[in-house]
Design a protein around this motif. Structure first.
Motif, PDB file in Angstrom:
ATOM      1  N   ASP A  65      -1.734  26.566  -0.823  1.00 38.92           N
ATOM      2  CA  ASP A  65      -2.371  25.412  -1.454  1.00 38.92           C
ATOM      3  C   ASP A  65      -3.905  25.580  -1.460  1.00 38.92           C
ATOM      4  O   ASP A  65      -4.654  24.660  -1.155  1.00 38.92           O
ATOM      5  CB  ASP A  65      -1.982  24.106  -0.735  1.00 38.92           C
ATOM      6  N   SER A  72      -0.134  18.001  -3.793  1.00 35.92           N
ATOM      7  CA  SER A  72      -1.136  18.487  -4.741  1.00 35.92           C
ATOM      8  C   SER A  72      -0.515  18.865  -6.079  1.00 35.92           C
ATOM      9  O   SER A  72      -1.223  19.080  -7.048  1.00 35.92           O
ATOM     10  CB  SER A  72      -1.875  19.686  -4.142  1.00 35.92           C
ATOM     11  N   ARG A  73       0.804  18.968  -6.122  1.00 36.86           N
ATOM     12  CA  ARG A  73       1.448  19.335  -7.384  1.00 36.86           C
ATOM     13  C   ARG A  73       2.050  18.139  -8.099  1.00 36.86           C
ATOM     14  O   ARG A  73       2.712  18.292  -9.125  1.00 36.86           O
ATOM     15  CB  ARG A  73       2.528  20.384  -7.121  1.00 36.86           C
ATOM     16  N   VAL A  74       1.853  16.955  -7.521  1.00 29.42           N
ATOM     17  CA  VAL A  74       2.396  15.746  -8.137  1.00 29.42           C
ATOM     18  C   VAL A  74       1.370  15.195  -9.122  1.00 29.42           C
ATOM     19  O   VAL A  74       0.173  15.158  -8.814  1.00 29.42           O
ATOM     20  CB  VAL A  74       2.716  14.691  -7.050  1.00 29.42           C
ATOM     21  N   ASN A  75       1.831  14.794 -10.287  1.00 26.03           N
ATOM     22  CA  ASN A  75       0.948  14.199 -11.308  1.00 26.03           C
ATOM     23  C   ASN A  75      -0.250  15.078 -11.646  1.00 26.03           C
ATOM     24  O   ASN A  75      -1.366  14.602 -11.811  1.00 26.03           O
ATOM     25  CB  ASN A  75       0.440  12.831 -10.839  1.00 26.03           C
ATOM     26  N   ASP A  76      -0.017  16.389 -11.747  1.00 22.85           N
ATOM     27  CA  ASP A  76      -1.104  17.278 -12.163  1.00 22.85           C
ATOM     28  C   ASP A  76      -0.918  17.739 -13.597  1.00 22.85           C
ATOM     29  O   ASP A  76      -1.646  18.615 -14.076  1.00 22.85           O
ATOM     30  CB  ASP A  76      -1.224  18.486 -11.215  1.00 22.85           C
ATOM     31  N   GLU A 101     -11.386   5.715  -7.223  1.00 24.23           N
ATOM     32  CA  GLU A 101     -10.392   5.226  -6.258  1.00 24.23           C
ATOM     33  C   GLU A 101     -11.024   4.818  -4.923  1.00 24.23           C
ATOM     34  O   GLU A 101     -10.369   4.183  -4.101  1.00 24.23           O
ATOM     35  CB  GLU A 101      -9.300   6.279  -6.008  1.00 24.23           C
ATOM     36  N   LEU A 155      -6.404  21.171 -13.538  1.00 23.07           N
ATOM     37  CA  LEU A 155      -5.351  20.240 -13.113  1.00 23.07           C
ATOM     38  C   LEU A 155      -5.931  18.992 -12.446  1.00 23.07           C
ATOM     39  O   LEU A 155      -5.195  18.089 -12.070  1.00 23.07           O
ATOM     40  CB  LEU A 155      -4.369  20.954 -12.175  1.00 23.07           C
ATOM     41  N   ARG A 172      -8.736  15.078  -4.516  1.00 20.25           N
ATOM     42  CA  ARG A 172      -7.326  15.471  -4.423  1.00 20.25           C
ATOM     43  C   ARG A 172      -7.213  16.980  -4.621  1.00 20.25           C
ATOM     44  O   ARG A 172      -7.658  17.501  -5.634  1.00 20.25           O
ATOM     45  CB  ARG A 172      -6.512  14.743  -5.483  1.00 20.25           C
ATOM     46  N   PRO A 173      -6.643  17.664  -3.639  1.00 20.24           N
ATOM     47  CA  PRO A 173      -6.521  19.115  -3.816  1.00 20.24           C
ATOM     48  C   PRO A 173      -5.578  19.435  -4.973  1.00 20.24           C
ATOM     49  O   PRO A 173      -4.538  18.793  -5.133  1.00 20.24           O
ATOM     50  CB  PRO A 173      -5.943  19.592  -2.478  1.00 20.24           C
ATOM     51  N   ARG A 174      -5.975  20.394  -5.778  1.00 19.35           N
ATOM     52  CA  ARG A 174      -5.120  20.855  -6.878  1.00 19.35           C
ATOM     53  C   ARG A 174      -5.175  22.369  -6.879  1.00 19.35           C
ATOM     54  O   ARG A 174      -6.019  22.973  -6.241  1.00 19.35           O
ATOM     55  CB  ARG A 174      -5.645  20.331  -8.224  1.00 19.35           C
ATOM     56  N   ARG A 175      -4.309  22.983  -7.663  1.00 18.22           N
ATOM     57  CA  ARG A 175      -4.277  24.442  -7.668  1.00 18.22           C
ATOM     58  C   ARG A 175      -5.383  25.051  -8.530  1.00 18.22           C
ATOM     59  O   ARG A 175      -5.818  26.154  -8.303  1.00 18.22           O
ATOM     60  CB  ARG A 175      -2.905  24.934  -8.120  1.00 18.22           C
ATOM     61  N   ASP A 222       1.032   3.389  -3.599  1.00 21.16           N
ATOM     62  CA  ASP A 222       0.146   2.708  -4.561  1.00 21.16           C
ATOM     63  C   ASP A 222      -0.963   3.637  -5.037  1.00 21.16           C
ATOM     64  O   ASP A 222      -1.969   3.205  -5.572  1.00 21.16           O
ATOM     65  CB  ASP A 222      -0.441   1.431  -3.955  1.00 21.16           C
ATOM     66  N   ASP A 223      -0.811   4.945  -4.819  1.00 18.48           N
ATOM     67  CA  ASP A 223      -1.773   5.952  -5.261  1.00 18.48           C
ATOM     68  C   ASP A 223      -3.115   5.832  -4.551  1.00 18.48           C
ATOM     69  O   ASP A 223      -4.157   6.134  -5.102  1.00 18.48           O
ATOM     70  CB  ASP A 223      -1.961   5.884  -6.789  1.00 18.48           C
ATOM     71  N   TYR A 224      -3.081   5.374  -3.313  1.00 15.27           N
ATOM     72  CA  TYR A 224      -4.281   5.381  -2.478  1.00 15.27           C
ATOM     73  C   TYR A 224      -3.827   5.776  -1.076  1.00 15.27           C
ATOM     74  O   TYR A 224      -2.866   5.235  -0.544  1.00 15.27           O
ATOM     75  CB  TYR A 224      -4.952   3.999  -2.447  1.00 15.27           C
ATOM     76  N   CYS A 225      -4.510   6.729  -0.515  1.00 18.12           N
ATOM     77  CA  CYS A 225      -4.064   7.271   0.766  1.00 18.12           C
ATOM     78  C   CYS A 225      -4.566   6.418   1.924  1.00 18.12           C
ATOM     79  O   CYS A 225      -5.775   6.281   2.110  1.00 18.12           O
ATOM     80  CB  CYS A 225      -4.545   8.711   0.915  1.00 18.12           C
ATOM     81  N   ASP A 226      -3.632   5.839   2.678  1.00 21.44           N
ATOM     82  CA  ASP A 226      -4.015   5.029   3.833  1.00 21.44           C
ATOM     83  C   ASP A 226      -3.682   5.713   5.156  1.00 21.44           C
ATOM     84  O   ASP A 226      -4.407   5.563   6.134  1.00 21.44           O
ATOM     85  CB  ASP A 226      -3.289   3.670   3.780  1.00 21.44           C
ATOM     86  N   ARG A 251      -9.824   6.547 -12.838  1.00 21.24           N
ATOM     87  CA  ARG A 251     -10.493   5.474 -12.124  1.00 21.24           C
ATOM     88  C   ARG A 251     -11.333   6.004 -10.966  1.00 21.24           C
ATOM     89  O   ARG A 251     -11.256   7.184 -10.610  1.00 21.24           O
ATOM     90  CB  ARG A 251      -9.460   4.492 -11.583  1.00 21.24           C
ATOM     91  N   ARG A 293     -11.906   0.116  -0.882  1.00 20.74           N
ATOM     92  CA  ARG A 293     -10.598   0.695  -1.162  1.00 20.74           C
ATOM     93  C   ARG A 293     -10.166   0.380  -2.592  1.00 20.74           C
ATOM     94  O   ARG A 293      -9.991  -0.762  -2.971  1.00 20.74           O
ATOM     95  CB  ARG A 293      -9.572   0.106  -0.184  1.00 20.74           C
ATOM     96  N   ALA A 306       0.817  -1.219   0.000  1.00 23.55           N
ATOM     97  CA  ALA A 306       0.000   0.000   0.000  1.00 23.55           C
ATOM     98  C   ALA A 306       0.848   1.266   0.000  1.00 23.55           C
ATOM     99  O   ALA A 306       0.324   2.364  -0.084  1.00 23.55           O
ATOM    100  CB  ALA A 306      -0.941   0.006   1.206  1.00 23.55           C
ATOM    101  N   SER A 338      -0.049  11.739  -5.596  1.00 20.45           N
ATOM    102  CA  SER A 338      -0.876  12.861  -5.130  1.00 20.45           C
ATOM    103  C   SER A 338      -2.043  12.371  -4.288  1.00 20.45           C
ATOM    104  O   SER A 338      -2.987  13.100  -4.053  1.00 20.45           O
ATOM    105  CB  SER A 338      -1.405  13.631  -6.338  1.00 20.45           C
ATOM    106  N   ALA A 339      -1.975  11.092  -3.837  1.00 20.02           N
ATOM    107  CA  ALA A 339      -3.150  10.494  -3.204  1.00 20.02           C
ATOM    108  C   ALA A 339      -3.530  11.142  -1.874  1.00 20.02           C
ATOM    109  O   ALA A 339      -4.703  11.216  -1.536  1.00 20.02           O
ATOM    110  CB  ALA A 339      -2.927   8.996  -3.017  1.00 20.02           C
ATOM    111  N   PRO A 391       4.230  20.340  -2.251  1.00 18.61           N
ATOM    112  CA  PRO A 391       3.047  19.648  -1.737  1.00 18.61           C
ATOM    113  C   PRO A 391       2.603  18.558  -2.713  1.00 18.61           C
ATOM    114  O   PRO A 391       2.796  18.698  -3.920  1.00 18.61           O
ATOM    115  CB  PRO A 391       1.975  20.746  -1.668  1.00 18.61           C
ATOM    116  N   PRO A 412      -3.981  14.287   0.649  1.00 16.80           N
ATOM    117  CA  PRO A 412      -4.115  15.745   0.552  1.00 16.80           C
ATOM    118  C   PRO A 412      -3.069  16.497   1.362  1.00 16.80           C
ATOM    119  O   PRO A 412      -2.742  17.634   1.048  1.00 16.80           O
ATOM    120  CB  PRO A 412      -5.525  16.016   1.093  1.00 16.80           C
TER     121      PRO A 412
END
Lengths: 529, 971
Positions: free
Chosen positions: B401, A98-102, B909, B817, B810-813, A61-65, B907, B955, A58, A76-77, A96, A79
């Motif tokens: 943010d 929030s800027r990943v994979n945007d 999620e 995005l 997911r927070p974005r700017r 894996d792009d899911y926030c646990d 997807r 999940r 996990a 970016s999973a 942050p 926040p």
């Protein structure tokens, strides 16, 4: 244009392919290792805050646990997560989650690791080089600036010596003047006691009494007049401010009427119109002009009435003012006169000393002269004392963190006026004094405030403290607060103003540079960020 | 979290200066308006005459002329007062059952303005060919409708038009005999008969029209008010019409007014207001939060509602109009008094609120699907003072943010308020600035007003002047000159078609044929059209003199309320033509008219930072939605004033649940951008902004629905539950689209809880805490009130059982995005254990969707009989909604379209299933692989006592948003 087309073309679980330590800062890499569970459920991992144990699968894996976001350092999973880019060739950086994979390549991540592989190029070599150039240029600037700053500090030390030297001189001078005052006070006392009685009698004269009444009346008129002038000026300032500062945004034609009315009354050129010729008003015959009132009224009011009374006596009673006995000259042959006068002088002073001949007009004017001399001496003493006071204050401000800085580096700039011409207005900041907005096309200038304090949000003495100066209590806006200014300074080799803005109505912000903020560069130790 | 006591202190310290700044002297009351005075005097005479009152207007039975192949007829109408004057009546039945009634003077001295409907209607309505009129002795009748239960009767003497359903009168025109069309006359004819003194007794005999028209020629030929004189060259030409809803106690609509949604009365002993409602687009400085005075926009559409039926009338008039509303024991009487124009009224038969809105938007058009970014957060202020200021605001929001989609520039960007022309001192690099904003896929919105500085070196003014496309003064020639932001100004006349091409060329980002164009802009810049009432600082009622002349020789009085719409219309058109292929334009307008919904968004104008204004703003946006114009909002924080942090926070919650979400502030107000607040306020604002962004799929889907059916985004209680009388007056809570989200923003200080009214016997869940408010145990016919937590960081937000809510968490700017972020689905099980929902997606800025490039999914959930007992099953699925119809674009839809492919990697999620009463055994996808899940114990959806709901979190099922799938939960 949209880099995510690349992403979209890949099958759904693409992001789970991200490495387990992707986005983890070097200091934490050691924590991203699996624990083999004894219960046989496979490898596990514990959130960095210890709140939860999750499957090692996990992680990233792009899911926030994890509530703290620590299981998704590379996606970016979460926040509240953060992402570390290594930026090899440059300096590592954190952004942050929030800027990943945007879909955007973050300037902070020159290695492009914030997006899926292939989306952002690795620009760290160029970025790093550019950065080092900028840092070097900055270092040079600071070095040059700090030399100038050192000269400011040297100035402050000289100034300190000068002031301290001045203190000694001033103290000596005060001592001398105090003695002089003492001496004159003695003389004045004696002279006055001789003349007091006679003076009282003369003061009963209707002329003198009327003079006093005139004096009071004139004084009152002057007081009233001054008040009116002040009110008129304040009113004029308000209307001037209205005239130049109004925004026709209150949908209020009354404001426009007021402006036009004021322009007519004050003879001001309409804004945007060519200025009219000034007209000079003719003075009425015999009456004083405003300038003359200003100039001479005070003089008139400051005349010593007692002296005047005595002068008056002298003029009116000239022939019979002295006793026949003493006015012997009229009966003496001319050749006898000089010796007689010399004798009389001696006699008189002798009589005076014995208190036999008192209350004569001559003694009164003598007392008057003595009083005048005393008052002059007292005034000089006061001035010198004030000078000393100021010198003391200057000295204490010199190395005061809340004054001219711990090293006195700002003293050199005390009263230095900097200007920035923005076409319509020139903005002037006289450091530690007052800031003004001066219209370039005529009209009155406004105070933006007087120096009140350094950056109140920082601790006195810290470099941050000296980056901002507050100027407050400037001219009032017609529909708002009193104008104020925040001067934001940075290190530079010159004392200059760079930009002027008004982020809120009547609250100005001016930026500039000064060498006083260029702290010395610690050589041999480059900045490492 | 309880707000600390300091709030109350702050509140007490607020200056009392902002109490009332509305300048009532700037605007007329009915008593100060000649034709309104005449109209009210007429109704007063009718009231006094009571049963003996009889309308003088009648139809000549021999003149009735039926159209051979359409459901329309014409007839001539006479007034007993003026037998020599001819009026023509024209009645048409549209395909959807709408009745259009028109009346005009025939062969009169002049022509009445008859083009209002042309501007309002999106297309000529289709006249029914199936329905036929039957001419009787006393009336013409038509019966229609699927159940043949609708009847329209046009009675001859006096003229009276009645719409009935199931034999019950729904709408009656001229029931009260107040119909009066003042015919054109010459001033000489109209000179009053001189009556010698002392012979007043004979007056009645001499003036046999006085019983109806009154004794005086009140303000017929000239009218002075304050410092202005209206020359009235056409003389009296007003129109009076009474519209009765004999069986409806609630009327809504006629925006824009700062009033309750269910309109208070203006006549009768218990009147809510003393003056009539007014529709006369006005720039009202610091308007009052409860008043019938006219505001910036006018939509002459009134809904009438009861538990069985909703009907409406749309009165297509563009002149100053006053509307009295009175109540009878069973119904509502209204009286419409307009200054000029023909009678052109549409009767909308309903029978539901949704039907009314569909019928109305079929006439005037639905709102187009806006650019997706326009649903994000808009950061505005009068003014961001420089390009660096704009950059710094962007940077500070990014540092915190906090998401944002648009930065706005008010008038101070322009040099001397010459719109389009940048003030280079402060904005030296406008295009670079715009691009710096666009680099984060955000947009800039820049203001352009309709008044041009009279300066021949200003290319915009010069072009309009050379084209002779400026509004003319009463002389009919030259250029009208008035005062506005730039000082001496003239107004572009968008009624003049010559101005349209000019406007298009202005917005090009490259000059074409040497014409002046705004090359210092980009193809993405949105435009803010303000001051288009029009606002004229030195004009009567802060607007234009009514005798100004527009294209075609029409007086300003004839077109006043339409004027503002044309401005936004032409800007929208120009932005559409700015790029190839076109991008969806964004235009914000302050003034509007029926049909304005076709051209962008509106806001409620210059509100004040008070709790009352915060509350009334919600009602105004709801009312506007009923007027077909759902894309609206009010300035968050209030335009005027300095709201304290508590008020700012609450106002952001209001904004986050407004279709248009913009923070704005007056130039004298302190800065209050969300990053400037202290904690905890700052973090609360961040959460609210993020909530808005998380819910963008809900908003966008609601906008899609509005663009197809007209149904507003914010739905008042009575629209969702038309049969629940207890909800008819509720206007402080609303549903968002058809998502099942029910919101009640807090608009009072110091609140810690809120009462929410629930009409339906259905379970509701708190969005944030999953606390469940179950349906009443026994079947009941009335609603219930529940108390929900509403501390400062909490928003009373419930999910109706039976809904599936799609979010992206997911927070974005910026919203763009988020385009490839995964979805979360909140499945709120109904009392029966089922749920439905949907999501609409497309590229968000182009017109590909009209070629079928979109994704429209339907989600469903169902619990197998036996529920959550062992072996029970809950299925959740996704299927293509587009292929099932419901969209105009379905004809060309292909499930494998370009857009769908571009998001095929997106997807779901997470699924959060609310109301799962027992622990599942396993969860599988498409009958195969199992996925991880977590169950939080709580009550099931069929429970009868309040408590925390059982929540199942599935999940990462990794199912695609564009694909068909089914999740099975086995118990």
């Amino acid at each position: 244009m949209y880099p995510w087309f690349l992403l979209a073309a890949l099958p759904l679980p693409v992001l789970s392919a991200v490495g387990k330590t992707h986005g983890v800062p070097p200091s934490h890499v050691a924590k991203y290792v699996p624990t083999t569970s004894t219960s046989g459920v496979g490898q596990t991992w514990t959130c960095l805050d210890g709140s939860k144990q999750i499957s090692w699968n996990a992680v990233n894996d792009d899911y926030c646990d994890c509530p703290d976001g620590s299981d998704e350092p590379g996606t970016s999973a979460c926040p509240n997560g953060v992402f570390f880019c290594k930026n090899v060739g440059h300096i590592g950086s954190t952004i942050p989650s929030s800027r990943v994979n945007d879909g955007l390549c973050e300037p902070e991540c020159c290695d492009g690791s914030d997006e899926a592989p292939g989306v952002c190029p690795d620009k760290c070599k160029d970025v790093g080089e550019e950065y080092r150039k900028v840092m070097e240029a900055e270092r040079k600037l600071r070095k040059t600036g700090s030399k100038i700053r050192a000269s400011y500090i040297a100035f402050a030390h000289k100034e300190k010596k000068r002031l301290e030297g001045g203190l000694v001189d001033l103290e000596q001078e005060i001592a001398t003047r105090e003695k002089e005052v003492e001496r004159l006070r003695g003389i004045a006392k004696r002279a006055e006691s001789l003349s007091a009685k006679e003076l009282e009698r003369k003061k009963q004269s209707p002329l003198y009494q009327s003079l006093l009444t005139h004096y009071t009346a004139l004084k009152s008129l002057q007081h009233e007049y001054k008040q009116h002038l002040e009110r008129e000026k304040a009113l004029g300032d308000i209307l001037d401010a209205l005239r130049t500062g109004y925004n026709p945004n209150y949908q209020d034609m009354a404001v426009l009427e007021a402006v036009r009315g004021w322009e007519t009354l004050a003879g001001l050129p309409r804004i945007n119109n060519s200025p009219k010729e000034d007209k000079k008003e003719d003075e009425e015959d015999g009456l004083w002009s405003a300038e003359r009132i200003e100039r001479e009224l005070n003089k008139l009011l400051n005349i010593d009435h007692v002296s005047l009374l005595l002068e008056h006596e002298k003029v009116v009673d000239e022939p019979s003012s002295q006793s026949i006995l003493l006015d012997v000259t009229a009966y003496l042959p001319d050749s006898f006169i000089p010796p007689y006068l010399a004798f009389r002088e001696k006699l008189l002073s002798w009589l005076e000393l014995l208190g036999i001949k008192a209350g004569s007009s001559d003694t009164s004017s003598e007392a008057n002269r003595a009083r005048q001399a005393l008052s002059d001496a007292e005034h000089s003493l006061k001035l010198t004392q004030e000078e000393l006071q100021t010198a003391h204050e200057d000295l204490s401000d010199l190395f005061n963190p809340e004054g001219f800085g711990t090293e006195g580096e700002w003293k050199k700039l005390d009263g230095l006026c900097l200007e920035k011409d923005l076409g319509e207005y020139t903005y002037e900041v006289c450091l530690f004094d007052e800031a003004r907005q001066k219209p370039n096309k005529g009209g009155s200038s406004f105070s933006l405030g007087k120096f009140t304090s350094w950056n109140k949000l920082a601790e006195p003495g810290t470099p941050e403290y000296y980056t901002r100066q507050r100027y407050t209590q400037g001219a009032k806006c017609w529909n708002g607060p009193q104008r104020s200014l925040e001067l934001i300074l940075t290190c530079g080799t010159e004392n200059v103003l760079l930009t002027v803005s008004e982020p809120e109505k009547c609250e100005y912000q001016i930026t500039g540079t000064t060498p006083a903020l260029c702290l010395p560069v610690e050589d041999g130790k480059r900045d490492e960020l | 979290m309880r707000p600390p006591a300091v709030f109350f202190l702050l509140g007490a310290l607020l200056p009392a200066s902002q109490i009332l700044a509305f300048k009532s002297n700037d605007f007329k009351t009915c008593a100060q308006s000649g034709f309104c005075r005449r109209g009210r005097a007429l109704s007063a005479r009718a009231l006094a005459a009571d049963l003996s009152w009889r309308s003088p207007y009648s139809i000549d039975p021999s003149s009735v002329l039926l159209a051979p192949d359409q459901a329309s007829f014409t007839a001539s109408v006479k007034s007993a007062l003026y037998p020599e004057v001819n009026f023509g009546l024209d009645l048409r039945l549209h395909e959807d059952g709408v009745v259009r009634v028109r009346m005009d003077e025939i062969g009169g001295l002049r022509k009445r303005y008859d083009e209002a409907a042309n501007w309002a209607l999106v297309a000529p309505p289709r006249i029914s060919r199936d329905i036929s009129w039957k001419v009787g002795k006393n009336a013409v009748r038509a019966v229609y409708g699927e159940k043949k239960n609708i009847e329209v009767i046009v009675e001859f003497e006096p003229v009276r038009v009645v719409l009935l359903r199931d034999g019950v009168e729904q709408i009656v025109l001229n029931d009260g005999g107040l119909l009066h069309m003042e015919h054109f006359r010459t001033k000489d004819d109209a000179e009053p008969v001189a009556i010698p003194e002392g012979e007043a007794q004979t007056t009645l005999q001499l003036n046999n029209r006085a019983w109806f028209e009154g004794e005086e020629q009140d303000a017929w030929w000239e009218e002075s008010w304050s410092t202005w004189t209206d020359s009235k060259p056409k003389g009296p030409e007003s129109l009076s019409l009474d519209v009765t809803f004999p069986n409806h106690l609630h009327v809504y609509g006629i925006p824009q007014h700062a009033t309750n949604l269910s309109l208070p009365t203006t006549t009768g002993p218990d009147a809510g207001y003393t003056d009539p409602y007014r529709l006369y687009n006005s720039d009202v400085f610091e308007y009052l939060p409860s008043s019938p005075v006219s505001l910036y926009g006018s939509v002459p559409l009134m809904h009438a509602h009861n538990a069985k039926s909703t009907v409406a009338i749309f009165n297509a008039v563009g002149s100053d109009t006053w509307i009295d509303i009175g109540r009878t024991e069973t119904g509502t009487k209204t009286h419409w008094i307009s200054e000029s124009g023909i009678l052109d009224v549409f009767l909308l038969p309903g029978p539901t609120p949704a039907d009314i809105i569909a019928q109305y938007t079929r006439l005037t058009g639905t709102a187009p699907l806006p650019a997706h970014w326009a649903l994000g957060y808009h950061q505005c202020r009068w003014n961001y003072v420089s390009s660096d200021d704009v950059r710094s605001v962007q940077k500070r929001l990014d540092n915190e943010d906090m998401p944002v989609d648009a930065f706005w520039l008010d008038i101070e960007y322009s040099e001397g308020h010459k719109y389009f022309i940048w003030d280079k001192k402060n904005f030296p690099d406008p295009v670079e600035m715009i691009k710096d904003v666009e680099a984060l896929e955000r947009r800039m919105v820049v203001i352009v007003d309709p008044h041009f500085k009279r300066d021949s070196s200003y290319p915009v003014y010069k072009a309009a002047s050379e084209l002779d496309a400026l509004v003319k003064p009463k002389s009919g020639s030259g250029e009208y000159e008035g005062w506005c932001w730039p000082g001496s100004s003239s107004w572009v006349d968008f009624f003049n078609p010559a101005s349209w091409d000019m406007w298009v060329s202005f917005f090009k980002t490259k000059s074409v044929d040497g014409q002046w164009s705004w090359i210092e802009s980009t193809e993405n810049v949105g435009i803010w059209n303000d001051m288009n009432e029009p606002s004229v600082f030195n004009g009567p009622e802060i607007s234009m003199p009514r005798d100004n002349v527009h294209y075609g020789g029409w007086e300003h009085r004839d077109v006043h309320n339409i004027n503002g719409m044309l401005f936004a219309n032409q800007t929208y058109n120009a932005l559409m033509q700015r790029s190839d292929p076109p991008k969806r334009p964004f235009v914000l307008t302050r003034s509007f008219y029926a049909g304005s919904q076709r051209f962008g968004a509106m806001w409620t104008g210059d509100n004040v930072g008070t709790w009352e204004h915060m509350a009334i703003g919600i009602k105004m946006v709801l009312a506007n939605g009923l007027g077909g114009f759902g894309f609206g909002g009010s300035d968050v924080g209030g335009f005027f004033g300095n709201p304290d942090p508590e008020m700012v926070v609450r106002w952001y919650a209001v904004g986050a649940f407004s279709p248009f979400f913009r923070a704005h502030a007056h130039i004298d107000a302190k800065r209050r951008e969300p990053y400037l607040l202290d904690e905890p306020y700052k973090s609360i604002l961040r959460d609210m902004l993020r909530l808005r962004y998380a819910m963008l799929p809900v908003w966008y889907t609601a906008f899609k629905e509005m663009s197809t059916t007209g149904i507003p985004i914010l739905r008042p209680q009575y629209v969702v539950f038309p049969e629940d009388a207890e909800g008819f007056a509720i206007d402080d809570q609303f549903y968002v689209g058809s998502s099942g989200l029910l919101v009640k923003p807090v608009t009072t200080r110091g609140a810690t809880s809120a009462s929410v009214y629930l009409s339906d016997p259905q379970i509701y869940y708190d969005y944030f805490t999953s606390h469940a408010y179950p349906a009443p145990a026994k079947k009941v016919t009335h609603g219930r009130t529940v108390t929900v937590p509403a501390a400062l960081h909490e928003i009373p937000l419930l999910i109706q059982g039976g809904s599936i809510v799609p979010t992206r968490e997911r927070p974005r700017r910026s919203s763009a995005l988020m385009r490839h972020d995964p979805f979360t689905l909140r499945v709120a099980l109904s009392t029966e254990g089922s749920a439905t929902g949907g999501v609409y997606l497309d590229d968000g800025e182009g017109y590909g969707y009209t070629n079928g490039e979109f994704v429209w999914r339907e989600f469903g959930a169902e619990t197998k009989k036996g529920g959550w007992g062992k072996g029970g099953e809950l299925k959740i699925w996704s299927k293509d909604r587009a292929t099932q119809g419901g969209s105009n674009d379905v004809a060309v839809y292909n499930p494998a379209n370009v857009f769908a492919k571009s998001v095929s990697g997106v997807r779901v999620e997470r699924m959060i299933v609310l109301g799962v009463g027992s622990r599942p055994a396993l969860v599988s996808v498409n009958g195969g692989s199992t996925v991880e899940w977590e169950w939080q114990e709580g009550i099931g959806s069929g429970a009868t006592t309040e408590g925390k709901a059982g929540v199942l979190v599935i999940r990462d099922p990794a199912v695609g948003i564009t694909s068909d799938w089914q999740i099975t939960v086995v118990f």
